[in-house]
Scaffold this motif. Sequence first.
Motif, mmCIF file in Angstrom:
data_model
loop_
_atom_site.group_PDB
_atom_site.id
_atom_site.type_symbol
_atom_site.label_atom_id
_atom_site.label_comp_id
_atom_site.label_asym_id
_atom_site.label_seq_id
_atom_site.Cartn_x
_atom_site.Cartn_y
_atom_site.Cartn_z
ATOM 1 N N TRP A 169 26.370 22.041 -86.927
ATOM 2 C CA TRP A 169 25.964 23.109 -87.845
ATOM 3 C C TRP A 169 27.011 23.359 -88.924
ATOM 4 C CZ3 TRP A 169 21.449 24.784 -89.061
ATOM 5 C CH2 TRP A 169 20.414 24.637 -88.160
ATOM 6 N N ILE A 207 24.136 29.065 -91.827
ATOM 7 C CA ILE A 207 23.941 28.896 -90.379
ATOM 8 C C ILE A 207 23.114 30.033 -89.783
ATOM 9 C CG2 ILE A 207 25.122 28.677 -88.164
ATOM 10 C CD1 ILE A 207 27.451 27.355 -89.760
ATOM 11 N N LYS A 208 23.382 31.252 -90.167
ATOM 12 C CA LYS A 208 22.660 32.422 -89.646
ATOM 13 C C LYS A 208 21.168 32.348 -89.971
ATOM 14 C CE LYS A 208 22.858 37.441 -90.190
ATOM 15 N NZ LYS A 208 23.642 38.515 -90.830
ATOM 16 N N LYS A 209 20.849 31.778 -91.119
ATOM 17 C CA LYS A 209 19.455 31.698 -91.559
ATOM 18 C C LYS A 209 18.651 30.638 -90.808
ATOM 19 C CE LYS A 209 20.603 33.161 -96.227
ATOM 20 N NZ LYS A 209 20.673 32.780 -97.630
ATOM 21 N N ARG A 243 32.997 32.362 -92.086
ATOM 22 C CA ARG A 243 32.072 33.497 -92.186
ATOM 23 C C ARG A 243 31.107 33.294 -93.359
ATOM 24 N NH1 ARG A 243 31.750 38.551 -90.265
ATOM 25 N NH2 ARG A 243 33.816 38.486 -89.348
ATOM 26 N N TYR A 303 28.573 30.827 -92.345
ATOM 27 C CA TYR A 303 27.678 31.448 -91.374
ATOM 28 C C TYR A 303 26.662 32.359 -92.063
ATOM 29 C CZ TYR A 303 26.050 34.338 -87.535
ATOM 30 O OH TYR A 303 25.255 35.008 -86.646
ATOM 31 N N GLU A 304 27.138 33.229 -92.922
ATOM 32 C CA GLU A 304 26.253 34.202 -93.584
ATOM 33 C C GLU A 304 25.252 33.541 -94.534
ATOM 34 O OE1 GLU A 304 25.958 37.473 -93.128
ATOM 35 O OE2 GLU A 304 27.508 37.467 -91.575
ATOM 36 N N SER A 357 19.772 28.844 -87.737
ATOM 37 C CA SER A 357 20.036 28.584 -86.321
ATOM 38 C C SER A 357 20.278 29.889 -85.582
ATOM 39 C CB SER A 357 21.248 27.664 -86.156
ATOM 40 O OG SER A 357 22.448 28.395 -86.243
ATOM 41 N N GLY A 358 20.358 29.788 -84.289
ATOM 42 C CA GLY A 358 20.638 30.953 -83.464
ATOM 43 C C GLY A 358 22.099 31.041 -83.080
ATOM 44 N N LYS A 359 22.942 30.287 -83.764
ATOM 45 C CA LYS A 359 24.369 30.259 -83.453
ATOM 46 C C LYS A 359 25.032 31.590 -83.770
ATOM 47 C CE LYS A 359 25.630 26.244 -82.040
ATOM 48 N NZ LYS A 359 25.939 26.269 -80.636
ATOM 49 N N ALA A 360 25.985 31.973 -82.926
ATOM 50 C CA ALA A 360 26.793 33.166 -83.182
ATOM 51 C C ALA A 360 28.052 32.755 -83.937
ATOM 52 C CB ALA A 360 27.174 33.831 -81.868
ATOM 53 N N LEU A 361 28.560 33.646 -84.737
ATOM 54 C CA LEU A 361 29.774 33.368 -85.512
ATOM 55 C C LEU A 361 30.940 33.012 -84.598
ATOM 56 C CD1 LEU A 361 31.249 33.264 -88.225
ATOM 57 C CD2 LEU A 361 31.587 35.734 -88.037
#
Length: 90
Positions: free
Chosen positions: A34, A56-58, A49, A52-53, A60-64
């Motif tokens: 990712w 990745i956040k959009k 970050r 991620y913002e 996948s379900g991955k956490a930061l």
Amino acid sequence: MISISKYSFIQTLQQYLLKYCSLFKKRSFDGFLWLMLAITSVEEVRSIRFLYENFIKKYSGKALNSLYYVLSYVHFPMEELIRITVGIVI
């Protein structure tokens, strides 16, 4: 050589990145994948970050925190990372 015309961008990139799979555990490799997708897709990389913002956040379900884990706690030999990268380039 991987034929790009047969596959989408993500599938093609994933095939190249699978060569790194031996350096990671399954969960860590997923985070690595990712991160690489985000780096190649986002025009500007300011921080993890930011990746991620904006990507990745959009998708996948991955956490930061899981991405930070991949970068800070996974111990893989740098020589192997370089060897695999050179093999892909050649």
